[in-house]
Each structure stands twice: as structure tokens, then as C-alpha cells.
Design a protein around this motif. Structure first.
Motif, PDB file in Angstrom:
ATOM      1  N   ARG A 245       0.820  -1.210   0.000  1.00  0.00           N
ATOM      2  CA  ARG A 245       0.000   0.000   0.000  1.00  0.00           C
ATOM      3  C   ARG A 245       0.858   1.267   0.000  1.00  0.00           C
ATOM      4  NH1 ARG A 245      -5.328  -0.376   0.743  1.00  0.00           N
ATOM      5  NH2 ARG A 245      -6.219  -2.409   1.302  1.00  0.00           N
ATOM      6  N   ARG A 246       1.981   1.219   0.680  1.00  0.00           N
ATOM      7  CA  ARG A 246       2.866   2.379   0.728  1.00  0.00           C
ATOM      8  C   ARG A 246       4.302   1.924   0.515  1.00  0.00           C
ATOM      9  NH1 ARG A 246       0.928   7.091   2.174  1.00  0.00           N
ATOM     10  NH2 ARG A 246       3.024   7.874   2.604  1.00  0.00           N
ATOM     11  N   GLY A 247       5.033   2.746  -0.236  1.00  0.00           N
ATOM     12  CA  GLY A 247       6.435   2.450  -0.450  1.00  0.00           C
ATOM     13  C   GLY A 247       7.293   2.956   0.693  1.00  0.00           C
ATOM     14  N   THR A 248       8.571   2.693   0.581  1.00  0.00           N
ATOM     15  CA  THR A 248       9.532   3.086   1.609  1.00  0.00           C
ATOM     16  C   THR A 248      10.272   4.352   1.173  1.00  0.00           C
ATOM     17  OG1 THR A 248       9.875   0.776   2.208  1.00  0.00           O
ATOM     18  CG2 THR A 248      11.557   2.352   2.919  1.00  0.00           C
ATOM     19  N   PRO A 249      10.354   5.364   2.035  1.00  0.00           N
ATOM     20  CA  PRO A 249      11.163   6.540   1.686  1.00  0.00           C
ATOM     21  C   PRO A 249      12.610   6.130   1.434  1.00  0.00           C
ATOM     22  CG  PRO A 249       9.792   6.991   3.597  1.00  0.00           C
ATOM     23  CD  PRO A 249       9.706   5.512   3.339  1.00  0.00           C
ATOM     24  N   THR A 250      13.201   6.699   0.392  1.00  0.00           N
ATOM     25  CA  THR A 250      14.588   6.350   0.074  1.00  0.00           C
ATOM     26  C   THR A 250      15.303   7.585  -0.448  1.00  0.00           C
ATOM     27  OG1 THR A 250      15.971   4.750  -1.097  1.00  0.00           O
ATOM     28  CG2 THR A 250      14.119   5.670  -2.310  1.00  0.00           C
ATOM     29  N   GLU A 251      16.590   7.442  -0.687  1.00  0.00           N
ATOM     30  CA  GLU A 251      17.392   8.553  -1.176  1.00  0.00           C
ATOM     31  C   GLU A 251      18.254   8.085  -2.336  1.00  0.00           C
ATOM     32  OE1 GLU A 251      19.652   9.796   2.195  1.00  0.00           O
ATOM     33  OE2 GLU A 251      18.065  11.112   2.974  1.00  0.00           O
ATOM     34  N   ILE A 252      18.481   8.983  -3.290  1.00  0.00           N
ATOM     35  CA  ILE A 252      19.426   8.745  -4.376  1.00  0.00           C
ATOM     36  C   ILE A 252      20.566   9.734  -4.176  1.00  0.00           C
ATOM     37  CG2 ILE A 252      19.792   8.727  -6.866  1.00  0.00           C
ATOM     38  CD1 ILE A 252      16.803   8.275  -7.213  1.00  0.00           C
ATOM     39  N   ARG A 292      16.800   4.859 -12.322  1.00  0.00           N
ATOM     40  CA  ARG A 292      16.662   4.056 -11.099  1.00  0.00           C
ATOM     41  C   ARG A 292      15.323   3.306 -11.082  1.00  0.00           C
ATOM     42  NH1 ARG A 292      18.648   4.935  -5.822  1.00  0.00           N
ATOM     43  NH2 ARG A 292      17.849   3.310  -4.450  1.00  0.00           N
ATOM     44  N   PHE A 293      14.259   3.930 -11.625  1.00  0.00           N
ATOM     45  CA  PHE A 293      12.917   3.358 -11.520  1.00  0.00           C
ATOM     46  C   PHE A 293      12.316   3.142 -12.909  1.00  0.00           C
ATOM     47  CE2 PHE A 293      13.616   6.053  -7.757  1.00  0.00           C
ATOM     48  CZ  PHE A 293      13.527   5.083  -6.767  1.00  0.00           C
ATOM     49  N   HIS A 294      11.627   2.005 -13.076  1.00  0.00           N
ATOM     50  CA  HIS A 294      10.985   1.732 -14.355  1.00  0.00           C
ATOM     51  C   HIS A 294       9.626   2.410 -14.485  1.00  0.00           C
ATOM     52  CE1 HIS A 294       8.271  -1.135 -12.401  1.00  0.00           C
ATOM     53  NE2 HIS A 294       9.326  -1.739 -11.874  1.00  0.00           N
ATOM     54  N   THR A 295       9.013   2.784 -13.343  1.00  0.00           N
ATOM     55  CA  THR A 295       7.696   3.423 -13.354  1.00  0.00           C
ATOM     56  C   THR A 295       7.690   4.547 -12.327  1.00  0.00           C
ATOM     57  OG1 THR A 295       6.640   1.319 -13.930  1.00  0.00           O
ATOM     58  CG2 THR A 295       5.210   3.073 -13.096  1.00  0.00           C
ATOM     59  N   GLU A 367       4.428  -0.827 -24.353  1.00  0.00           N
ATOM     60  CA  GLU A 367       5.084  -2.022 -24.869  1.00  0.00           C
ATOM     61  C   GLU A 367       6.531  -1.715 -25.247  1.00  0.00           C
ATOM     62  OE1 GLU A 367       2.650  -3.321 -28.050  1.00  0.00           O
ATOM     63  OE2 GLU A 367       0.960  -3.873 -26.764  1.00  0.00           O
ATOM     64  N   ARG A 368       6.731  -0.563 -25.906  1.00  0.00           N
ATOM     65  CA  ARG A 368       8.094  -0.181 -26.268  1.00  0.00           C
ATOM     66  C   ARG A 368       8.935   0.048 -25.017  1.00  0.00           C
ATOM     67  NH1 ARG A 368       5.377   3.026 -30.059  1.00  0.00           N
ATOM     68  NH2 ARG A 368       5.783   4.944 -28.899  1.00  0.00           N
ATOM     69  N   ALA A 369       8.318   0.671 -24.021  1.00  0.00           N
ATOM     70  CA  ALA A 369       9.040   0.901 -22.775  1.00  0.00           C
ATOM     71  C   ALA A 369       9.458  -0.417 -22.144  1.00  0.00           C
ATOM     72  CB  ALA A 369       8.170   1.704 -21.809  1.00  0.00           C
ATOM     73  N   HIS A 370       8.541  -1.368 -22.151  1.00  0.00           N
ATOM     74  CA  HIS A 370       8.843  -2.699 -21.598  1.00  0.00           C
ATOM     75  C   HIS A 370      10.020  -3.332 -22.342  1.00  0.00           C
ATOM     76  CE1 HIS A 370       8.220  -6.761 -20.087  1.00  0.00           C
ATOM     77  NE2 HIS A 370       8.163  -7.184 -21.330  1.00  0.00           N
ATOM     78  N   GLU A 371      10.005  -3.262 -23.676  1.00  0.00           N
ATOM     79  CA  GLU A 371      11.065  -3.874 -24.467  1.00  0.00           C
ATOM     80  C   GLU A 371      12.400  -3.178 -24.234  1.00  0.00           C
ATOM     81  OE1 GLU A 371       9.636  -3.600 -28.407  1.00  0.00           O
ATOM     82  OE2 GLU A 371       8.078  -5.129 -28.154  1.00  0.00           O
ATOM     83  N   ARG A 372      12.391  -1.858 -24.198  1.00  0.00           N
ATOM     84  CA  ARG A 372      13.631  -1.117 -24.028  1.00  0.00           C
ATOM     85  C   ARG A 372      14.219  -1.337 -22.638  1.00  0.00           C
ATOM     86  NH1 ARG A 372      13.559   4.992 -25.799  1.00  0.00           N
ATOM     87  NH2 ARG A 372      15.730   4.687 -25.196  1.00  0.00           N
ATOM     88  N   ARG A 373      13.365  -1.361 -21.647  1.00  0.00           N
ATOM     89  CA  ARG A 373      13.894  -1.552 -20.301  1.00  0.00           C
ATOM     90  C   ARG A 373      14.512  -2.944 -20.152  1.00  0.00           C
ATOM     91  NH1 ARG A 373      14.279   3.414 -18.075  1.00  0.00           N
ATOM     92  NH2 ARG A 373      14.164   2.605 -15.964  1.00  0.00           N
ATOM     93  N   HIS A 374      13.880  -3.950 -20.751  1.00  0.00           N
ATOM     94  CA  HIS A 374      14.446  -5.293 -20.677  1.00  0.00           C
ATOM     95  C   HIS A 374      15.728  -5.384 -21.482  1.00  0.00           C
ATOM     96  CE1 HIS A 374      11.895  -7.897 -18.274  1.00  0.00           C
ATOM     97  NE2 HIS A 374      10.867  -7.188 -18.688  1.00  0.00           N
ATOM     98  N   SER A 375      15.815  -4.646 -22.603  1.00  0.00           N
ATOM     99  CA  SER A 375      17.028  -4.681 -23.415  1.00  0.00           C
ATOM    100  C   SER A 375      18.207  -4.080 -22.668  1.00  0.00           C
ATOM    101  CB  SER A 375      16.822  -3.922 -24.725  1.00  0.00           C
ATOM    102  OG  SER A 375      16.736  -2.523 -24.506  1.00  0.00           O
ATOM    103  N   LYS A 376      17.919  -3.196 -21.678  1.00  0.00           N
ATOM    104  CA  LYS A 376      18.979  -2.618 -20.858  1.00  0.00           C
ATOM    105  C   LYS A 376      19.266  -3.471 -19.618  1.00  0.00           C
ATOM    106  CE  LYS A 376      17.729   2.133 -22.053  1.00  0.00           C
ATOM    107  NZ  LYS A 376      17.265   3.434 -21.512  1.00  0.00           N
ATOM    108  N   ASN A 377      18.589  -4.622 -19.507  1.00  0.00           N
ATOM    109  CA  ASN A 377      18.751  -5.506 -18.340  1.00  0.00           C
ATOM    110  C   ASN A 377      18.407  -4.798 -17.042  1.00  0.00           C
ATOM    111  OD1 ASN A 377      19.699  -7.735 -19.863  1.00  0.00           O
ATOM    112  ND2 ASN A 377      21.713  -6.781 -19.993  1.00  0.00           N
ATOM    113  N   THR A 378      17.392  -3.967 -17.083  1.00  0.00           N
ATOM    114  CA  THR A 378      16.957  -3.283 -15.879  1.00  0.00           C
ATOM    115  C   THR A 378      16.272  -4.275 -14.959  1.00  0.00           C
ATOM    116  OG1 THR A 378      16.611  -1.286 -17.146  1.00  0.00           O
ATOM    117  CG2 THR A 378      15.529  -1.392 -15.010  1.00  0.00           C
ATOM    118  N   SER A 379      16.633  -4.246 -13.685  1.00  0.00           N
ATOM    119  CA  SER A 379      16.056  -5.192 -12.733  1.00  0.00           C
ATOM    120  C   SER A 379      14.692  -4.732 -12.284  1.00  0.00           C
ATOM    121  CB  SER A 379      16.985  -5.322 -11.532  1.00  0.00           C
ATOM    122  OG  SER A 379      17.118  -4.078 -10.870  1.00  0.00           O
ATOM    123  N   SER A 380      13.907  -5.660 -11.798  1.00  0.00           N
ATOM    124  CA  SER A 380      12.606  -5.399 -11.182  1.00  0.00           C
ATOM    125  C   SER A 380      11.604  -4.769 -12.132  1.00  0.00           C
ATOM    126  CB  SER A 380      12.776  -4.490  -9.951  1.00  0.00           C
ATOM    127  OG  SER A 380      13.638  -5.087  -9.026  1.00  0.00           O
TER     128      SER A 380
END
Length: 397
Positions: A245-252, A292-295, A367-380
Motif C-alpha cells: 500500500r505504501r512504499g519506503t522513503p529512500t534517497e538517491i 533508477r525506476f521503471h515506473t 510495450e516499447r518501454a517494456h522492451e527497451r527496459r528489458h534490453s537494458k537488463n533493468t532489474s525489477s
């Protein structure tokens, strides 16, 4: 022989795009430039045949400044060109990212000059020399000038770059003579415009159609108005996407800067408009988020009146970066994209942002975003955004 046109024709034959006579003509023009660059490289490279061409080496070819309305295919064609051109030292980037890199390098060079590590008193020329050593072909997407810091650097920077033989290919929504129009001290910027016209061919891509708007199969990712119903829809989408329901605060953290992320989970991040566009963030900050984030979830985008120029400019940079990095966006806003910033100094530039937001809401983009992100081996990377979680309609034009 380059093959921009053959790659363009192949996409037409595959049904990915519609044939457009003006786009095809530009593809041919890009092929000619690619061939000129290949001839120049052959004449100057150190090889067993290099001496045959050395006496009559061709001059550095003029680059291209391609301008036209949003969604006309400028970026697509330059992407095809960049993939086809036989140049090893080439760079393809967004104009804002390039200028951010330049300002950072100039800042570091000033410190080195002050410390006596480098001789001289001009930090821009040595930076230009370094860039010219790294890059022979520079492709800049979305060339625009609305910042006085950029305007004051461009002339000196590109004087040195062009002297070193750099070839520029740029896309823009603005014809060169209109760049930095009504900008502070614009008279100091005019020599750069003359320099630009001397070193590039200006090509008006006057295609009649905004092809992004034609993509009508939409996913529900844009919720307007930004009321309780919109927040519930985003909450529901976030829960389905991340499993919490809620994410965790984080820092970059990067280069001494700390960027606060209010919520992060499963490769997604959630911000308010205030978090990202009312604080003094840069294109580099947005790039770190996009990589850092896919979405990205973005709550409460307001309508931006003319006096909110800085916020509007940051929003433009944010969307450009998310788009270029194939990051998916779910957002709530007071209005549909075309109505967010109808008036003001950067309203013409905001038309591109509106067009991109519309495209980012299509299933084809996701769909293009999905393909491109996987082509970069982005995790999660989550394979899809569940339709059931997004029951409220997206903007449909």
C-alpha cells in the motif's frame, strides 16, 4: 553507403509507421550526410589507404538542424541515422542533458584553473576541446534555448567545437531564428545563430500529421481531474504494481547531492508534483530517477499559468527525461495534457510535452518501454500494468 532510407522503408513495410513523403526525403538527406561522414573518415584515418585520400580530403560536411511540429518523426529519423552512420566517436543525447554535462565540466574546469592545475583563464575552450576529442558526430534531440546560462555558453562552446571538426545533427520544434526569442540579453546570443547557420543545413520537416496523436489504443495512466477518485485509482494501481500500500522513503545520492524519494517499491517511485517540479531539481536529477525506476507515479499536476514558468520548465525536463529513458508514468492532474500550460513563454515548447504525454499513455508506448527496459537488463521490471487496477479513463484527446 548508409541505409537510413532502407531502415525507414523496412519500418513502413512492417506496418510500424505510415509512409510519409517528407520523412522519406529527410531519410535520403540523412543518408547523404552519413556517406559524407564516411568519406571524411576514410580520408583521415590512419590506414594503408589513408595516404591515397590525404591530399584531397573532403571538407567537414555541414550538419543538419531539423525542425518542425511535435510528433512529426524527427527523433525517429535521427535514431535511424545514428544507428546507421559509420562513425565511432558519436554521441546521441537530449539537449538539456548535454548542456547539463557542459555546465558541470565548465564548473570543474574553473576549479582546476583557480587551483593552477590548468593554464589560462577560459574554462569553456578546454571543455570544448575535450568534447571534440570524444565526439566527432553530436546528435542533440529537442534543441531549445530558454535559459540565459545556456545562451551565454553556446556561442563560445560551438565556435571551438566546429573549429575542431565536430558535426552537429539537431532536432527542434523551433526554427533557428526563433531560438531564445525575447530572452534576456538576446543580442549576445545572435552571433551563435549566425555560427549555427554557417555549420548546419536547416531542414524543415513539415509533415502534416502528429503521428503520436494517431495512436489511439490507450492505457489508463492519466487521471483528471486530480480529485479523490483519481488518488484512489493511483493508490489501487500502486498496490497492484508493487504489492504494497505504501512504499519506503529512500534517497538517491550522486555527486554530493541527495535526492529524496517519498515512496519506492519494486522498481517504482511515487512523487507529488511539488516534490519534482517546485524544487530546484535539474535534468541530471530527473535522469537519475528515470534510470533508477521503471515506473514513476506523479500526483497532483496543476494547471500552470504563465507566472509558473520555472515549474513548467522543470515539468518539461522531467517528461522529456522519462520519455527518453522509456520510463512509464502514471499521473493525476487538474486537466488533460494540452490544457496544462496553454499560455506563457514556454507554451510552444510545452506542445511537445503534451504530445509526449499523450503518447506515453498509449499501449504501444508501454510495450516499447517494456522492451527497451528489458534490453537494458533493468532489474525489477514489471511486465505489465494491470488493466483492472486502472478503471478510470486516460486522456483520449
Amino acid at each position: 553507403m548508409s541505409d537510413v532510407r532502407s531502415r525507414y522503408d523496412a519500418r513502413v513495410a512492417a506496418g510500424d509507421i505510415e509512409h510519409d513523403t517528407i520523412q522519406a526525403d529527410l531519410a535520403d538527406r540523412l543518408d547523404r550526410l552519413a556517406d559524407q561522414l564516411a568519406d571524411k573518415r576514410l580520408a583521415t584515418k590512419s590506414s594503408s589507404l589513408g595516404w591515397l585520400f590525404a591530399r584531397k580530403a573532403p571538407p567537414t560536411p555541414k550538419g543538419l538542424y531539423i525542425w518542425g511540429g511535435v510528433g512529426r518523426g524527427k527523433t525517429m529519423l535521427v535514431d535511424l541515422f545514428f544507428g546507421a552512420v559509420p562513425v565511432r566517436r558519436k554521441r546521441r543525447t537530449h539537449f538539456a542533458d548535454f548542456m547539463g554535462d557542459v555546465h558541470e565540466r565548465v564548473h570543474e574546469m574553473r576549479k582546476r584553473l583557480k587551483a593552477g592545475e590548468v593554464k589560462g583563464d577560459d574554462p569553456i575552450r578546454p571543455v570544448a576541446n575535450i568534447i571534440a576529442e570524444e565526439t566527432r558526430l553530436l546528435c542533440l534531440d529537442e534543441f531549445h534555448v530558454d535559459d540565459i546560462a545556456d545562451a551565454m555558453v553556446l556561442g563560445r562552446l560551438f565556435t571551438a567545437l566546429f573549429e575542431r571538426g565536430l558535426v552537429l545533427v539537431a532536432t527542434s520544434n523551433t526554427e533557428p531564428s526563433e531560438l531564445y526569442r525575447n530572452g534576456l540579453n538576446r543580442q549576445l546570443f545572435l552571433p551563435f545563430l549566425e555560427l549555427l547557420q554557417q555549420n548546419v543545413e536547416v531542414y524543415h520537416l513539415d509533415a502534416p500529421t502528429d503521428y503520436r496523436v494517431l495512436e489511439r489504443e490507450e492505457a489508463n495512466v492519466w487521471f483528471a481531474p486530480a480529485d479523490d477518485q483519481a488518488r484512489k485509482a493511483l493508490d489501487h494501481a500502486w498496490c497492484n504494481l508493487t504489492g504494497t500500500r505504501r512504499g519506503t522513503p529512500t534517497e538517491i545520492r550522486a555527486k554530493g547531492r541527495v535526492l529524496h524519494v517519498p515512496e519506492a517499491a519494486a522498481g517504482a517511485a511515487r512523487f507529488s508534483f511539488r516534490d519534482l517540479c517546485e524544487k530546484p531539481l535539474s535534468s541530471g536529477d530527473y535522469l537519475r530517477i528515470a534510470r533508477r525506476f521503471h515506473t514513476v507515479f506523479l500526483d497532483d499536476i496543476p494547471v500552470l499559468p504563465p507566472e509558473k514558468r520555472n515549474e513548467a520548465r522543470r515539468f518539461v525536463l522531467l517528461i522529456d527525461t522519462l520519455y527518453d529513458e522509456a520510463t512509464r508514468l502514471l499521473a493525476s492532474a487538474e486537466a488533460p495534457p494540452p490544457e496544462l500550460h496553454p499560455e506563457g513563454q514556454i507554451a510552444p515548447e510545452f506542445q511537445r510535452t503534451s504530445s509526449r504525454l499523450i503518447e506515453m499513455g498509449t499501449s504501444a508506448y508501454l510495450e516499447r518501454a517494456h522492451e527497451r527496459r528489458h534490453s537494458k537488463n533493468t532489474s525489477s521490471v514489471v511486465d505489465h500494468i494491470p488493466d483492472a487496477s486502472l478503471e478510470r479513463g486516460a486522456y483520449s484527446g
